[in-house]
Design a protein around this motif. Structure first.
Motif, mmCIF file in Angstrom:
data_model
loop_
_atom_site.group_PDB
_atom_site.id
_atom_site.type_symbol
_atom_site.label_atom_id
_atom_site.label_comp_id
_atom_site.label_asym_id
_atom_site.label_seq_id
_atom_site.Cartn_x
_atom_site.Cartn_y
_atom_site.Cartn_z
ATOM 1 N N LEU A 583 0.835 -1.190 0.000
ATOM 2 C CA LEU A 583 0.000 0.000 0.000
ATOM 3 C C LEU A 583 0.871 1.242 0.000
ATOM 4 C CD1 LEU A 583 -2.668 -1.141 2.609
ATOM 5 C CD2 LEU A 583 -2.651 -1.488 0.137
ATOM 6 N N ASP A 584 0.462 2.226 -0.807
ATOM 7 C CA ASP A 584 1.193 3.492 -0.856
ATOM 8 C C ASP A 584 0.865 4.328 0.381
ATOM 9 O OD1 ASP A 584 2.150 2.734 -3.332
ATOM 10 O OD2 ASP A 584 0.444 3.621 -4.399
ATOM 11 N N ARG A 585 1.901 4.915 0.941
ATOM 12 C CA ARG A 585 1.764 5.841 2.072
ATOM 13 C C ARG A 585 1.048 5.190 3.266
ATOM 14 N NH1 ARG A 585 2.829 10.945 1.043
ATOM 15 N NH2 ARG A 585 1.360 11.737 2.580
ATOM 16 N N PHE A 586 1.242 3.891 3.421
ATOM 17 C CA PHE A 586 0.625 3.205 4.560
ATOM 18 C C PHE A 586 1.236 3.688 5.874
ATOM 19 C CE2 PHE A 586 0.626 -0.391 7.579
ATOM 20 C CZ PHE A 586 -0.744 -0.546 7.730
ATOM 21 N N LYS A 587 2.525 3.945 5.867
ATOM 22 C CA LYS A 587 3.183 4.429 7.090
ATOM 23 C C LYS A 587 2.628 5.784 7.502
ATOM 24 C CE LYS A 587 7.792 5.411 8.893
ATOM 25 N NZ LYS A 587 7.445 4.893 10.197
ATOM 26 N N TYR A 588 2.271 6.605 6.514
ATOM 27 C CA TYR A 588 1.702 7.917 6.839
ATOM 28 C C TYR A 588 0.358 7.756 7.556
ATOM 29 C CZ TYR A 588 -0.630 12.400 6.082
ATOM 30 O OH TYR A 588 -1.322 13.545 6.276
ATOM 31 N N HIS A 662 -8.928 8.798 4.498
ATOM 32 C CA HIS A 662 -7.735 8.326 3.808
ATOM 33 C C HIS A 662 -8.159 7.523 2.594
ATOM 34 C CE1 HIS A 662 -5.137 9.471 7.160
ATOM 35 N NE2 HIS A 662 -6.030 8.899 7.988
ATOM 36 N N LYS A 663 -7.580 7.865 1.458
ATOM 37 C CA LYS A 663 -7.778 7.063 0.258
ATOM 38 C C LYS A 663 -6.646 6.052 0.133
ATOM 39 C CE LYS A 663 -10.517 10.263 -2.511
ATOM 40 N NZ LYS A 663 -10.673 10.897 -3.833
ATOM 41 N N VAL A 664 -6.978 4.952 -0.500
ATOM 42 C CA VAL A 664 -6.043 3.831 -0.551
ATOM 43 C C VAL A 664 -5.575 3.633 -1.984
ATOM 44 C CG1 VAL A 664 -5.674 1.409 -0.005
ATOM 45 C CG2 VAL A 664 -7.290 2.760 1.343
ATOM 46 N N SER A 665 -4.294 3.428 -2.138
ATOM 47 C CA SER A 665 -3.731 3.060 -3.446
ATOM 48 C C SER A 665 -2.602 2.073 -3.197
ATOM 49 C CB SER A 665 -3.214 4.294 -4.188
ATOM 50 O OG SER A 665 -2.114 4.870 -3.475
ATOM 51 N N ALA A 666 -2.159 1.440 -4.269
ATOM 52 C CA ALA A 666 -1.105 0.432 -4.150
ATOM 53 C C ALA A 666 -0.264 0.419 -5.409
ATOM 54 C CB ALA A 666 -1.706 -0.950 -3.903
ATOM 55 N N SER A 667 0.924 -0.143 -5.271
ATOM 56 C CA SER A 667 1.820 -0.375 -6.411
ATOM 57 C C SER A 667 1.939 -1.879 -6.578
ATOM 58 C CB SER A 667 3.195 0.247 -6.162
ATOM 59 O OG SER A 667 3.081 1.644 -5.971
#
Length: 973
Positions: A583-588, A662-667
């Motif tokens: 997940l992108d920016r999961f740590k944030y 929070h919106k969710v995205s992934a690579s």
């Protein structure tokens, strides 16, 4: 009256049992046994001493006879030299030289006659012969009765000496042994003939007698003696040619020949006792040229030495015997006194049998005499007194306990009720079976657990309460073995029926009971309810394969499923795909909304995956925010469609926590199998690299692993370095090197740059150039930054401890440090933990890294400078467009890139550029450091340019702590 008669009869009958065995006092037994032991010890000591003395005596005699042998050889050698000297002086006697040269027999005889008498009587010469160079006898004196063989032998020797002109010294034995010398007669360097001189061994034997003190004789082999030869030894077939102390010595030789053969006497030293004297005899063979056997015999008197051995043994035996007598006397005295005291105790013991305890103790007191030191008898007295007291107490207790028998019966009944109540309250099923396997009784807990009453189960076969799929036949067979006494216990687990239709998992223990009839209990069965344990065990088995947060497979089970999918793909030639994403920016999200928000997001993603993929697909959470999906039997287009679908569904997913959405995205990285990997390791590495490629394209995207762009080599390199970095972080393989930075004007070194190195498992020291790029791609760069901060600040504190002049340190930060929210808190905490002055620390950042995120870099640098730390701008001058930003960044020092310094001596353009960079930096008030200073010429140019600091191999190479600061105490973390 009848009782008295009976008692007397018993006594009379018992009495002979005691009288049948003879009484022997213990002191006599001990004394006898010890006497035997001591006698054996004394005897053994005498034998050992005798053997030692005899061995020493034999060794000394061997040495003595070796000396005799050397003396004999020496005497014969001197005798040979003597007659050879006589032969050498013959040509120099008056008139002999001229006579020998003329070869005139009459002249030789006339001239030598006047010298013969002196040689014969003074030197002991037996005969002399002269031969001319034609081997003809010219004259002779002395013994003439040599036989034809001896004359022929001498003639052959003469011919040999005439031919070789070399003297020889043979030994000729006939009725006596004569030592010969056959030597050429040299006159003015020319041979004038041959002289043959013979001398007996008598002088040598007498000389040996004088030197050694032993008698010596000459024995000649003579199997057919004449009547005249009285001194003949028949057993040895020898005649005595010469013998010192002849009468006594001859008797010794005769006695020796009767006991020992001549061979034994030649090989060994033999000993003979003659007339109360001890003699040793040894034969030494002589080599005779005429093949006659001759021996020298040495007879030595060893009577004093032998008598000395016997005297020593008798003295040892006498001393041992006296010690034996004294020891026995002492033992007898000691045991007599001790056993008398023991006898007193035995005489008073019958008082205990009659119950006279007080009289027993009184008698012991009278007989026990006080000793200076206590011994075992005193302990026996004390034990007897204690025994009387205990017997007296026991007698009183027996009488008192008899009164309590009725009370004990009541207590037994109460105990029986307690046991029955205990069985009912015990938290286990307790039931009994008869020999037919039918239930007889069951406790209250069993009724409560199964909902069956004892009456309902009575006479019911035990196997009926177990589920039907249980192997009842085998259990029945084992229970029969218990009934028959073939086994004592049986343990097993079985599912048990309950009356309400439920089942319980019970662990049963069956034990054998004694029984008399078919209705008596035969088997005691105890059942422990383990239903909850089995449920927990099943849950643990589920946890071994699943992630408890998302209920997806974990990494271990996922690897097994992927390996099976690859195997099926290879077997049936069906392609498949692996999706790997995080997940992108999961740590944030974790940092801003808390870990609960992160957990909720992970569960949402897991639920979305299960709704999106096919039922045959396998999804898993590999750890953190990493997920993976196995797509069996799918082509490239299908895998891409699934990846797009996952991204679309993720974009529709939103998480709202504390009014924050929070919106969710992934690579997503896509790898195909078996095209991109034929095993789990290679396939996961390819998908992992593809995922990082997707991140590089801007996140919220998918990327298909491609072979054309040589990604496989990148995968292998990336995976290799990732594993090596993770291993190094786990096992503390990273280490710090220090390179000195010198003040150009003063020449002092008060500043060091901290450099990172990796200590590989093979012992090699690796520089960051090999692994920093891989650490950035795999996300491990932040862990390395944190490790460097921890080690550098801790070592800086250690180095500056108790130091008069403080040393400053420059710590390198990676390009990703400005994106790490944990960096600033770590610096603050480490400064507090190690009590380090912030002014001693400076952080180096590259110019290119700062310009990538100028606002973020400026904000972070400002906060760090507020702590008191400084900044160094590294690689300064690579791009002149950065001059504007020099004013925007709060740096204290700029470090001119080494590419401008390395060739500054020969390259005028580099000198102009460095001058310009110095002008710009100094104009902004920044200190200037030049790196890659590799010789004194470069340093001299930099000194003219007024550069502040220099760094390079000329100043000092990077080295570990213990070499840079060897004067300090050794540092250990």
């Amino acid at each position: 009256m009848l009782q008295i008669v009976k008692k007397n009869t018993l006594t009379t009958n018992a009495q002979p049992e005691t009288e049948k065995r003879a009484f022997v006092s213990f002191k006599w037994k001990i004394t006898s046994l010890s006497s035997l032991i001591l006698f054996a010890v004394v005897l053994l000591f005498c034998i050992v001493s005798y053997l030692g003395l005899i061995t020493n005596f034999n060794d000394q005699r061997k040495i003595e006879h070796q000396r005799f042998e050397r003396e004999i050889d020496s005497l014969i050698e001197r005798l040979t030299q003597k007659i050879r000297q006589q032969a050498e002086i013959i040509p120099f006697l008056d008139g002999m030289g001229k006579a020998l040269v003329s070869n005139d027999k009459d002249a030789i005889s006339k001239m030598f006659d006047q010298h013969w008498t002196l040689l014969h009587f003074h030197s002991g010469v037996e005969f002399v012969r002269f031969y001319n160079t034609a081997n003809e006898l010219t004259a002779d004196w002395g013994i003439t009765e040599l036989n034809e063989n001896d004359n022929q032998t001498i003639f052959e020797w003469v011919k040999q000496v005439n031919q070789n002109e070399v003297p020889i010294d043979p030994l000729l034995c006939r009725q006596n042994c004569i030592q010969l010398t056959i030597a050429p007669l040299l006159i003015e360097g020319q041979t004038a003939g041959i002289a043959v001189i013979g001398i007996t061994l008598a002088d040598a034997l007498l000389a040996f007698k004088r030197i050694s003190g032993a008698d010596i004789g000459l024995l000649l082999h003579n199997p057919h003696p004449t009547d005249l030869e009285a001194s003949h030894i028949e057993a040895w077939q020898t005649s005595v040619a010469a013998l010192t102390n002849k009468s006594d010595s001859y008797e010794i030789l005769l006695a020796t020949s009767k006991i020992y053969s001549i061979t034994d006497s030649l090989k060994n030293i033999v000993q003979i006792n003659q007339n109360s004297r001890h003699h040793q005899v040894k034969l030494y063979p002589l080599e005779s040229v005429n093949k006659n056997l001759a021996y020298l015999v040495v007879i030595s008197d060893v009577t004093p030495a032998v008598n000395n051995i016997y005297d020593s043994i008798w003295k040892i035996a006498l001393i041992g015997f006296l010690g034996l007598v004294i020891s026995e006397f002492l033992l007898f005295s000691i045991f007599t006194r001790l056993l008398s005291r023991l006898k007193d105790v035995s005489f008073t013991l019958p008082l205990l049998a009659s119950g006279q305890f007080e009289d027993f103790r009184h008698s012991l007191t009278l007989t026990n005499k006080k000793q200076i030191y206590r011994d075992e008898i005193d302990m026996l007295y004390d034990a007897a007194v204690k025994l009387s007291v205990q017997l007296e107490d026991l007698e009183q207790k027996v009488s008192s306990r008899t009164k309590l028998l009725i009370q004990q019966k009541d207590e037994l009944s109460r105990e029986r009720d307690f046991v029955a109540n205990l069985l009912d309250t015990a938290q286990v099923i307790v039931l009994t079976q008869n020999s037919g396997g039918k239930i007889i009784s069951m406790n209250a807990y069993g009724e409560m657990l199964t909902y069956y009453s004892e009456k309902e189960l009575k006479n019911t076969p035990f196997l009926n309460i177990l589920v039907s799929d249980f192997d009842s036949h085998e259990l029945s067979m084992h229970l029969d073995e218990i009934n028959q006494g073939l086994r004592e216990q049986l343990r097993h687990e079985a599912i048990t029926h309950c009356k309400d239709g439920t089942t319980r998992h019970v662990a049963w223990l069956h034990s054998r009971l004694s029984w008399n009839s078919i209705d008596d209990p035969s088997v005691l069965s105890v059942g422990l309810d383990i239903t909850e344990y089995k449920r927990v065990e099943g849950h643990l088995a589920w946890l071994a394969d699943h992630d408890p947060l998302t209920n997806l497979y974990n990494r271990r089970r996922f690897s097994e499923e992927l390996e099976q999918a690859i195997s099926r793909s290879d077997r049936y030639h069906h392609p498949g795909a692996l999706l790997f994403f995080d997940l992108d920016r999961f740590k944030y999200i974790n940092d801003t909304s808390g870990h609960q928000a992160g957990d909720a997001l992970l569960r949402m993603v897991a639920g979305m995956l299960l709704r999106t993929i096919r039922s045959d697909d396998v999804s898993a959470r590999l750890g953190g925010d990493e997920f993976a999906v196995i797509l069996p039997e799918i082509n490239t287009e299908g895998a891409i469609e699934v990846a797009k679908k996952v991204l679309a569904h993720l974009s529709e997913t939103q998480l709202t926590i504390n009014s924050r959405t929070h919106k969710v995205s992934a690579s997503i990285g896509i790898a195909l199998f078996p095209e991109h990997g034929e095993n789990v390791h290679d396939l996961l590495a390819a998908a992992d690299l593809a995922m990082y490629q997707a991140k590089d394209t801007g996140r919220n995207a998918w990327y298909l692993f491609s072979i054309e762009d040589r990604s496989r080599e990148r995968v292998q390199t990336l995976v290799y370095w990732k594993e090596k970095i993770e291993y190094a972080l786990l096992h503390d393989r990273f280490m710090l090197y220090f390179q000195p930075i010198m003040s150009v004007q003063t020449g002092e070194v008060q500043h060091y740059e901290v450099l990172l190195r990796l200590h590989d498992v093979d012992g090699a020291i690796l520089s960051p150039a090999g692994f920093i790029s891989a650490a950035e791609h795999t996300g491990l760069i932040h862990s390395i930054d944190h490790l460097v901060l921890h080690k550098a600040i801790m070592q800086a504190a250690k180095i500056n401890q108790n130091r008069e002049k403080t040393i400053n340190f420059s710590i390198n930060l990676s390009a990703h440090a400005f994106n790490d929210p944990e960096l600033l808190p770590i610096i603050k905490q480490k400064l507090i933990d190690h009590k380090v002055d912030p002014k001693t620390l400076m952080f180096e950042i590259t110019e290119t890294a700062a310009l990538e995120n100028l606002p973020g870099a400026r904000a972070l640098m400002k906060e760090i400078k507020e702590l008191g730390c400084g900044f160094v701008l590294d690689d300064f001058g690579v791009g002149f467009s950065s001059f504007y930003y020099l004013r925007e960044l709060p740096v204290d020092t700029v470090k001119i890139d080494g590419s401008f310094i390395r060739n500054i001596i020969d390259n005028k353009d580099d000198q102009i550029l460095v001058n310009a960079l110095c002008s710009v930096a100094s104009g902004f008030g920044k200190k200037i450091t030049a790196e890659f200073v590799e010789n004194e010429k470069i340093l001299a140019v930099l000194r003219k340019m007024k550069i502040d600091y220099a760094q390079g191999y000329h100043i000092g190479k990077p080295a570990p702590y213990d070499r840079c600061f060897s004067q300090d105490s050794e540092f250990s973390e």
